[in-house]
Enzyme design. Structure first.
Site, mmCIF file in Angstrom:
data_model
loop_
_atom_site.group_PDB
_atom_site.id
_atom_site.type_symbol
_atom_site.label_atom_id
_atom_site.label_comp_id
_atom_site.label_asym_id
_atom_site.label_seq_id
_atom_site.Cartn_x
_atom_site.Cartn_y
_atom_site.Cartn_z
ATOM 1 N N GLY A 44 8.566 41.696 18.198
ATOM 2 C CA GLY A 44 9.153 42.406 17.061
ATOM 3 C C GLY A 44 8.604 43.790 16.819
ATOM 4 N N ASP A 113 4.821 38.332 6.269
ATOM 5 C CA ASP A 113 5.642 37.415 5.476
ATOM 6 C C ASP A 113 4.699 36.418 4.783
ATOM 7 O OD1 ASP A 113 7.989 36.125 4.630
ATOM 8 O OD2 ASP A 113 8.231 35.011 6.475
ATOM 9 N N VAL A 163 15.644 39.750 7.388
ATOM 10 C CA VAL A 163 16.105 41.039 7.911
ATOM 11 C C VAL A 163 16.041 41.072 9.436
ATOM 12 C CG1 VAL A 163 15.617 42.407 5.858
ATOM 13 C CG2 VAL A 163 13.788 42.011 7.513
ATOM 14 N N ASP A 169 14.363 40.211 14.996
ATOM 15 C CA ASP A 169 15.459 39.428 15.559
ATOM 16 C C ASP A 169 15.840 38.239 14.686
ATOM 17 O OD1 ASP A 169 13.097 37.805 16.089
ATOM 18 O OD2 ASP A 169 14.381 36.634 17.405
HETATM 19 P P1 IMP Z 1 4.167 35.259 8.874
HETATM 20 O O1 IMP Z 1 3.202 34.590 9.798
HETATM 21 O O2 IMP Z 1 4.901 34.261 7.998
HETATM 22 O O3 IMP Z 1 3.578 36.380 8.046
HETATM 23 O O4 IMP Z 1 5.348 35.816 9.732
HETATM 24 C C1 IMP Z 1 5.292 36.889 10.525
HETATM 25 C C2 IMP Z 1 6.376 36.786 11.581
HETATM 26 O O5 IMP Z 1 7.525 36.051 11.136
HETATM 27 C C3 IMP Z 1 6.889 38.149 11.923
HETATM 28 O O6 IMP Z 1 6.122 38.752 12.927
HETATM 29 C C4 IMP Z 1 8.303 37.853 12.348
HETATM 30 O O7 IMP Z 1 8.320 37.503 13.717
HETATM 31 C C5 IMP Z 1 8.713 36.652 11.551
HETATM 32 N N1 IMP Z 1 9.537 37.015 10.381
HETATM 33 C C6 IMP Z 1 9.203 36.864 9.095
HETATM 34 N N2 IMP Z 1 10.200 37.304 8.281
HETATM 35 C C7 IMP Z 1 11.178 37.766 9.100
HETATM 36 C C8 IMP Z 1 12.459 38.385 8.850
HETATM 37 O O8 IMP Z 1 12.917 38.603 7.719
HETATM 38 N N3 IMP Z 1 13.173 38.723 9.957
HETATM 39 C C9 IMP Z 1 12.726 38.526 11.226
HETATM 40 N N4 IMP Z 1 11.525 37.967 11.498
HETATM 41 C C10 IMP Z 1 10.760 37.590 10.436
#
Ligand code: IMP
Length: 192
Positions: A44, A113, A163, A169
């Protein structure tokens, strides 16, 4: 899949370009002429990293790391080494190619996220004993945070929407959109 013209633009490519240039200037100023190594999180962050590094006026190199979190909707290729920690399961799918010891490391992530991925990556990369460690994310969804972790540089803070575009993606699609768009009606089941 949704047709591209059904997607609502949340952040336009013009807004992205302006903000990425600002972030490059901030990183340049904060680094006081020291060389840096950018570590992009696959896949990403690849688009963001490639634009960001060209806005930084420093000696810079870059490397990539790959992780997949349990529950990530784009299932990774099976990988034998599974790494567990208190944040849940995070799998390392590709390690950095070079030692980060005594380097000024800037981790480049597309979106922060829940914070699970960043918490895992911080712990992993701090284990390399870098000289300094900073985190830059293009997008931050603070309302979804499960673990208290923050980035040093944030492009845009966004609401709790799914998004795509500019590297992000859904099931490997839409990464090449130049704007960041909201994907409508994504249920948690579809994200798996
Ligand atoms: P976390 O570990 O929950 O903070 O997530 C991080 C990863 O989740 C990011 O690097 C993305 O690959 C994926 N991700 C989280 N939200 C989105 C989104 O809205 N669109 C696409 N990928 C997301």
């Amino acid at each position: 899949m949704f047709a591209v013209d059904e997607l609502k633009i949340l952040i336009s490519h013009e807004q992205i370009a302006t903000r990425v240039a600002e972030m490059g200037r901030e990183i340049t100023a904060d680094s006081r002429g020291e060389p840096v190594i950018f570590v992009g999180v696959l896949k990403g962050a690849a688009v963001f990293l490639s634009d960001l590094v060209r806005q930084v006026q420093l000696d810079a190199t870059f490397d990539f790391i790959g992780v997949a979190s349990y529950g990530n909707r784009a299932a990774p290729i099976a990988e034998p080494s599974r790494v567990w920690d208190s944040t849940g399961e995070v799998r390392l799918t590709k390690d950095v190619d070079h030692s980060l010891r005594d380097k000024n490391v800037i981790l480049v992530e597309d979106i922060l996220d829940t914070g699970l991925t960043l918490t895992f990556l911080k712990r992993l990369l701090l284990g390399h004993q870098p000289k300094s460690f900073r985190v830059t994310v293009l997008l931050d969804k603070p309302s979804r945070r499960k673990l208290a972790v923050e980035a040093d540089y944030v492009g845009f803070t966004i609401p709790d929407e799914f998004v795509v575009g500019y590297g992000l993606d859904f099931a490997e699609q839409y990464r090449n959109l130049r704007d960041i768009c909201v994907l409508p009606n994504i249920s948690p089941e579809m994200e798996q």
